[in-house]
Design a protein around this motif. Sequence first.
Motif, mmCIF file in Angstrom:
data_model
loop_
_atom_site.group_PDB
_atom_site.id
_atom_site.type_symbol
_atom_site.label_atom_id
_atom_site.label_comp_id
_atom_site.label_asym_id
_atom_site.label_seq_id
_atom_site.Cartn_x
_atom_site.Cartn_y
_atom_site.Cartn_z
ATOM 1 N N PHE A 304 4.171 -2.363 -5.718
ATOM 2 C CA PHE A 304 3.847 -3.062 -4.704
ATOM 3 C C PHE A 304 3.113 -3.869 -5.415
ATOM 4 O O PHE A 304 2.047 -3.697 -6.895
ATOM 5 C CB PHE A 304 2.579 -2.679 -3.540
ATOM 6 C CG PHE A 304 1.834 -3.553 -3.330
ATOM 7 C CD1 PHE A 304 2.607 -4.784 -1.455
ATOM 8 C CD2 PHE A 304 0.638 -4.343 -2.845
ATOM 9 C CE1 PHE A 304 2.075 -5.413 -1.495
ATOM 10 C CE2 PHE A 304 0.141 -5.756 -2.873
ATOM 11 C CZ PHE A 304 0.922 -6.554 -1.437
ATOM 12 N N ASP A 390 6.381 -6.618 -0.788
ATOM 13 C CA ASP A 390 4.738 -7.656 -1.027
ATOM 14 C C ASP A 390 4.288 -7.339 0.265
ATOM 15 O O ASP A 390 4.574 -6.334 1.772
ATOM 16 C CB ASP A 390 6.123 -8.759 -1.047
ATOM 17 C CG ASP A 390 7.001 -8.831 -0.437
ATOM 18 O OD1 ASP A 390 7.521 -8.229 0.768
ATOM 19 O OD2 ASP A 390 8.443 -8.771 -0.671
ATOM 20 N N ASN A 391 3.753 -8.142 0.850
ATOM 21 C CA ASN A 391 3.462 -8.427 1.828
ATOM 22 C C ASN A 391 3.974 -9.393 3.457
ATOM 23 O O ASN A 391 3.438 -9.288 3.867
ATOM 24 C CB ASN A 391 1.983 -9.792 1.671
ATOM 25 C CG ASN A 391 1.406 -9.763 0.749
ATOM 26 O OD1 ASN A 391 0.834 -8.361 0.811
ATOM 27 N ND2 ASN A 391 0.233 -10.311 0.492
#
Length: 421
Positions: A304, A390-391
């Motif tokens: 991440f 990722d988000n």
Amino acid sequence: MRLQCEVEVLSRLLPTCGLRGRGRAARALLSLGRPPGAAGAGIYLMVCTARDRGGARCSRTWSGSSRASWRRERPRCGCGSPRWICASARVSQQEANVINLKTFLSAVRLAHQGNDTGVLPLSPLVPAKNSDVEKPKTKMIITSRRDYPLTKSFPFSLEHLQTSYCKLARIDSRVLCLKKLRKLDLSHNHIKQLPATLGDLVCLQELDLHDNHLEAFSGALCSSGLQKSLQLLDLSQNQIQALPLEFCQLRGLVQLRLDDNALLRLPCRIGQLSRLRFLSAARNKLPFLPWDFRNLSLENLDLFGNPFEQPNPLVPNIQLKIPLTLLECAARATVNHRIPYGCHLLPSHLCKDLEVAKTCRCGSACLSSFIQITVTMNLHHVAHTVVLVDNMGGTDAPVLCYFCSLHCYSQFLDRHLQSHA
């Protein structure tokens, strides 16, 4: 003659009473000799413990190859049956030198056989010191600078040492002498460089260096005794930009933490870490993953917070040289046909180039003449549990891909376009 070991005292009558026959092992000092001032007295075996530093003497000794034991007949008890006490002493290689153990057992055997006592290495049977019967310290935790020992040495029996929040700028040379260390925690310090002698700790299984000022991890450490022993390595929260090629020689690694560094790339041969199960490299500067990454088999993966590039197979990086140079042809043949090579046959820089040879999707090798693109890989192909990249909830990441020729690249491009048609 003296020997430090662990002793269990057993009674031969306990099994007849339906009781357990094994006692709890206690740290002890075994001595073979005569009482002070008794030159003509018999030879005794004396055992001293922390509870009885004065020692208990035993006669009638017997010895075995890997286990030494003795017994003593005491006066008959009230019921009229003889009472026997049996004690066994176990000595591991970590507690005593093998030569000392063999010498002690030989002396006990000779004493029992009644051989010439003048040649036996006898000791005066005197009470033991506290240091002789105390259990060796195997764990030490220091979490403040004021508790860090400045004049005293670390116990050589330590297996677990933690020195955190001590503002250490380097690893203490006294720590590098602890050959029995299995776990070393140097987290939350100011260490900038690792000494090559750290690789002499051949028993080291866990090394925690997170939250320091490291800028590199030495390739010499990867070629040391840590190759087989090291299982956990924590380099998170440092300033490392790249790991050396030799890093993939740490074949015993099971858990690797690289979070919060400045990594621009991972080792190109990272797939050689066949035992690696937990990899964390979150919040670095990785634009893509090496092609060898697909050979990993992980249980947990965390990437991440890396600025991964958007893959675009239609925009290749072409480094092909046509026709191929003689060096390129020879290098490809060496790798493809697995021809043995080494620094005794080739210059060292050529050996390093061969070690990082790229692999085409067709299986052929290429050195400096290739076509490079990035393709998308779902990280679930290499890990059971994947932390979101990722988000946006994605688990895909770009992976470098190489082609040895225009023919291989065109074949891949045809399949890629057909799959997206």
